[in-house]
Design a protein around this motif. Sequence first.
Motif, PDB file in Angstrom:
ATOM      1  N   ILE A 179     -13.841  -5.140 -10.755  1.00 41.97           N
ATOM      2  CA  ILE A 179     -13.513  -4.344  -9.174  1.00 41.97           C
ATOM      3  C   ILE A 179     -12.378  -5.618  -8.823  1.00 41.97           C
ATOM      4  O   ILE A 179     -11.597  -5.072  -8.137  1.00 41.97           O
ATOM      5  CB  ILE A 179     -14.853  -4.384  -8.504  1.00 41.97           C
ATOM      6  N   ILE A 180     -12.822  -6.817  -8.550  1.00 43.68           N
ATOM      7  CA  ILE A 180     -11.943  -7.659  -7.554  1.00 43.68           C
ATOM      8  C   ILE A 180     -10.438  -7.771  -8.332  1.00 43.68           C
ATOM      9  O   ILE A 180      -9.366  -7.802  -7.568  1.00 43.68           O
ATOM     10  CB  ILE A 180     -12.676  -9.138  -7.657  1.00 43.68           C
ATOM     11  N   PRO A 181     -10.536  -8.180  -9.852  1.00 44.62           N
ATOM     12  CA  PRO A 181      -9.109  -8.279 -10.189  1.00 44.62           C
ATOM     13  C   PRO A 181      -8.414  -6.954 -10.091  1.00 44.62           C
ATOM     14  O   PRO A 181      -7.233  -7.021  -9.975  1.00 44.62           O
ATOM     15  CB  PRO A 181      -9.454  -8.592 -11.613  1.00 44.62           C
ATOM     16  N   GLY A 182      -8.780  -5.897 -10.143  1.00 47.77           N
ATOM     17  CA  GLY A 182      -8.294  -4.645 -10.054  1.00 47.77           C
ATOM     18  C   GLY A 182      -7.772  -4.609  -8.411  1.00 47.77           C
ATOM     19  O   GLY A 182      -6.500  -4.078  -8.354  1.00 47.77           O
ATOM     20  N   LEU A 183      -8.598  -4.845  -7.516  1.00 49.85           N
ATOM     21  CA  LEU A 183      -7.967  -4.766  -6.110  1.00 49.85           C
ATOM     22  C   LEU A 183      -6.855  -5.857  -5.897  1.00 49.85           C
ATOM     23  O   LEU A 183      -5.799  -5.500  -5.255  1.00 49.85           O
ATOM     24  CB  LEU A 183      -9.176  -5.024  -5.184  1.00 49.85           C
ATOM     25  N   VAL A 184      -7.125  -6.884  -6.634  1.00 51.70           N
ATOM     26  CA  VAL A 184      -5.904  -8.048  -6.427  1.00 51.70           C
ATOM     27  C   VAL A 184      -4.543  -7.307  -7.047  1.00 51.70           C
ATOM     28  O   VAL A 184      -3.590  -7.743  -6.748  1.00 51.70           O
ATOM     29  CB  VAL A 184      -6.302  -9.407  -7.149  1.00 51.70           C
ATOM     30  N   LEU A 185      -4.635  -6.860  -8.187  1.00 58.37           N
ATOM     31  CA  LEU A 185      -3.449  -6.404  -8.929  1.00 58.37           C
ATOM     32  C   LEU A 185      -2.982  -5.138  -8.055  1.00 58.37           C
ATOM     33  O   LEU A 185      -1.685  -5.109  -7.816  1.00 58.37           O
ATOM     34  CB  LEU A 185      -3.878  -5.909 -10.296  1.00 58.37           C
ATOM     35  N   GLY A 186      -3.758  -4.319  -7.387  1.00 55.96           N
ATOM     36  CA  GLY A 186      -3.417  -3.284  -6.625  1.00 55.96           C
ATOM     37  C   GLY A 186      -2.631  -3.751  -5.334  1.00 55.96           C
ATOM     38  O   GLY A 186      -1.638  -3.352  -4.888  1.00 55.96           O
ATOM     39  N   ALA A 187      -3.196  -4.954  -4.770  1.00 55.87           N
ATOM     40  CA  ALA A 187      -2.563  -5.679  -3.612  1.00 55.87           C
ATOM     41  C   ALA A 187      -1.193  -6.128  -3.918  1.00 55.87           C
ATOM     42  O   ALA A 187      -0.190  -6.003  -3.326  1.00 55.87           O
ATOM     43  CB  ALA A 187      -3.485  -6.521  -2.994  1.00 55.87           C
ATOM     44  N   LEU A 188      -1.041  -6.764  -5.140  1.00 58.12           N
ATOM     45  CA  LEU A 188       0.266  -7.246  -5.969  1.00 58.12           C
ATOM     46  C   LEU A 188       1.162  -6.268  -5.766  1.00 58.12           C
ATOM     47  O   LEU A 188       2.308  -6.416  -5.427  1.00 58.12           O
ATOM     48  CB  LEU A 188       0.075  -7.938  -7.194  1.00 58.12           C
ATOM     49  N   PHE A 189       0.825  -5.159  -6.286  1.00 57.38           N
ATOM     50  CA  PHE A 189       1.802  -3.858  -6.456  1.00 57.38           C
ATOM     51  C   PHE A 189       2.367  -3.238  -5.246  1.00 57.38           C
ATOM     52  O   PHE A 189       3.378  -3.088  -4.934  1.00 57.38           O
ATOM     53  CB  PHE A 189       1.258  -2.736  -7.030  1.00 57.38           C
ATOM     54  N   MET A 190       1.264  -3.242  -4.069  1.00 54.33           N
ATOM     55  CA  MET A 190       1.607  -2.979  -2.685  1.00 54.33           C
ATOM     56  C   MET A 190       2.496  -3.954  -2.174  1.00 54.33           C
ATOM     57  O   MET A 190       3.436  -3.571  -1.466  1.00 54.33           O
ATOM     58  CB  MET A 190       0.390  -2.478  -1.952  1.00 54.33           C
ATOM     59  N   GLY A 191       2.365  -5.250  -2.450  1.00 57.43           N
ATOM     60  CA  GLY A 191       3.331  -6.239  -1.734  1.00 57.43           C
ATOM     61  C   GLY A 191       4.765  -6.256  -2.218  1.00 57.43           C
ATOM     62  O   GLY A 191       5.633  -6.245  -1.565  1.00 57.43           O
ATOM     63  N   TYR A 192       4.670  -5.792  -3.824  1.00 57.90           N
ATOM     64  CA  TYR A 192       5.940  -5.605  -4.142  1.00 57.90           C
ATOM     65  C   TYR A 192       6.784  -4.230  -3.693  1.00 57.90           C
ATOM     66  O   TYR A 192       7.897  -4.778  -3.048  1.00 57.90           O
ATOM     67  CB  TYR A 192       5.912  -5.309  -5.695  1.00 57.90           C
ATOM     68  N   ILE A 193       6.009  -3.270  -3.375  1.00 61.86           N
ATOM     69  CA  ILE A 193       6.713  -2.117  -2.589  1.00 61.86           C
ATOM     70  C   ILE A 193       7.315  -2.479  -1.231  1.00 61.86           C
ATOM     71  O   ILE A 193       8.160  -2.260  -0.733  1.00 61.86           O
ATOM     72  CB  ILE A 193       5.641  -1.000  -2.413  1.00 61.86           C
ATOM     73  N   VAL A 194       6.307  -3.569  -0.446  1.00 54.30           N
ATOM     74  CA  VAL A 194       6.612  -3.926   0.956  1.00 54.30           C
ATOM     75  C   VAL A 194       7.995  -4.551   0.736  1.00 54.30           C
ATOM     76  O   VAL A 194       8.994  -4.566   1.672  1.00 54.30           O
ATOM     77  CB  VAL A 194       5.577  -4.676   1.518  1.00 54.30           C
ATOM     78  N   VAL A 195       8.020  -5.716  -0.205  1.00 56.30           N
ATOM     79  CA  VAL A 195       9.200  -6.466  -0.247  1.00 56.30           C
ATOM     80  C   VAL A 195      10.422  -5.817  -0.633  1.00 56.30           C
ATOM     81  O   VAL A 195      11.415  -5.851  -0.229  1.00 56.30           O
ATOM     82  CB  VAL A 195       8.940  -7.663  -1.397  1.00 56.30           C
ATOM     83  N   TRP A 196      10.351  -4.767  -1.646  1.00 59.29           N
ATOM     84  CA  TRP A 196      11.294  -3.889  -1.870  1.00 59.29           C
ATOM     85  C   TRP A 196      12.050  -3.072  -0.610  1.00 59.29           C
ATOM     86  O   TRP A 196      12.944  -2.821  -0.707  1.00 59.29           O
ATOM     87  CB  TRP A 196      11.075  -2.830  -3.121  1.00 59.29           C
ATOM     88  N   ALA A 197      10.824  -2.429   0.062  1.00 62.94           N
ATOM     89  CA  ALA A 197      11.126  -1.601   1.256  1.00 62.94           C
ATOM     90  C   ALA A 197      11.969  -2.417   2.209  1.00 62.94           C
ATOM     91  O   ALA A 197      13.066  -1.857   2.838  1.00 62.94           O
ATOM     92  CB  ALA A 197      10.167  -0.964   1.782  1.00 62.94           C
TER      93      ALA A 197
END
Length: 432
Positions: A179-197
């Motif tokens: 659960i926690i690693p999945g949420l951490v990885l999802g947060a990393l993906f969303m962080g990448y989208i934020v930086v790209w945007a």
Amino acid sequence: MDLIIAVALVVLLFAVLGSGLWIGLSLLGVGLIGMELFTSRPVGDSMMLTIWGSTSTWTLTALPLFLWMGEILFRSHLSDNMFKGLAPWLDRLPGRLLHTNVVGCTIFAAISGSSAATCATIGKITLPELKKRGYPDDISVGTLAGASTLGLLIPPSIIMIVYGVAANVSIGKLFLAGIIPGLVLGALFMGYIVVWALLNKDKVPAPDAPTTFVQKLHASRFLIPVVSLIVLVLGGIYTGIATATEAAALGVAGSLLLATIEGSLSWERFKDGLVAACRVYCMIGLILAGAAFLTLSMGFIGLPRHLAEFIGSLHLAPFALMVLLVIFFIVLGCFLDGISMVVLTIAVLLPTVQAAGFDLLWFGIFIVLVVEMAQITPPVGFNLFVLQGLTRREVTWIARTAMPLFFLMLVAVLITYFAPDIVLWLPHQMQN
């Protein structure tokens, strides 16, 4: 001599796999050749007992049930409603509706257990909507390719069930550990989208008309059926009310009920979902049977012992061993699917990783993370094939768009290595 024989069999296995023969039959065939030519053990009895033992465990019955639940949702309107419920909440974040790929995959992963099903379902929902609104194809497809791998990490996970059976590790604890690693990885993906945007503001379309908080809450009603199903399945496991198999049965019943209520469950869709789930499970069962027999054959020949001795002779520190295993699984993932990777290697690697001091619960999540990476590496990246079918683009182009998320998965592996409590804390809390 034993090592030469084992290496020759491994080379033969890759040659047979490269010929296009079914993976399960390839594993059975190479195991049979090894047993017949290089051991004195009766092949028929060994094959019969091994195949029966590997495919008749009660724990494994959760697998076809979770597959069927995912197929039901895939064929209903419940998955379509997720986009309607998520979009108003994400429209003001940098990257805006690109985040629906990540959040949608995270939610659907919690009820499907399959990376390919998550990719296909969320892709059919989000890709046309994002294209219609003017989002670039490369970032839309790339983030979906990476985020859909969360179907393996967010419980319930089919690959965790396979690992739990192979390594004799509690599936309930594996689900908690993911659960926690999945949420951490999802947060990393969303962080990448934020930086790209933020770096590509000119490529991000203008936001939709502003919505009030009340309107957002009203749109969230579309999420209620899916969230209810997640609570039913995972809540049953984590509270101890149901085993993984019983929770999977509850999930099937709940998805059938929800699909019936919202009117999308026809007799044809019911049959199609059942047949698709049976087809996938038969494929997985054949792979499990073949891998179990090949593992037995390799054991009699001596490969596990020689491999353990070889790795032990390198005197690798735990971190160096982890790096070696990451490289090993990424290379293996270029030729095999995730389930084949797990069942082929676990029996051989477990003595080595235990000797290095790795917790088997942590190692299960590590395996899932590196298998996730293999899902988006050509030539045998299942998610790449799914996206190719959805977008009609070249596999190499899709792989390039997913490359930044591949490296984020490497970051996640390092995070879990240096902070293992991310994996182990929740299972230990529930145990206490």
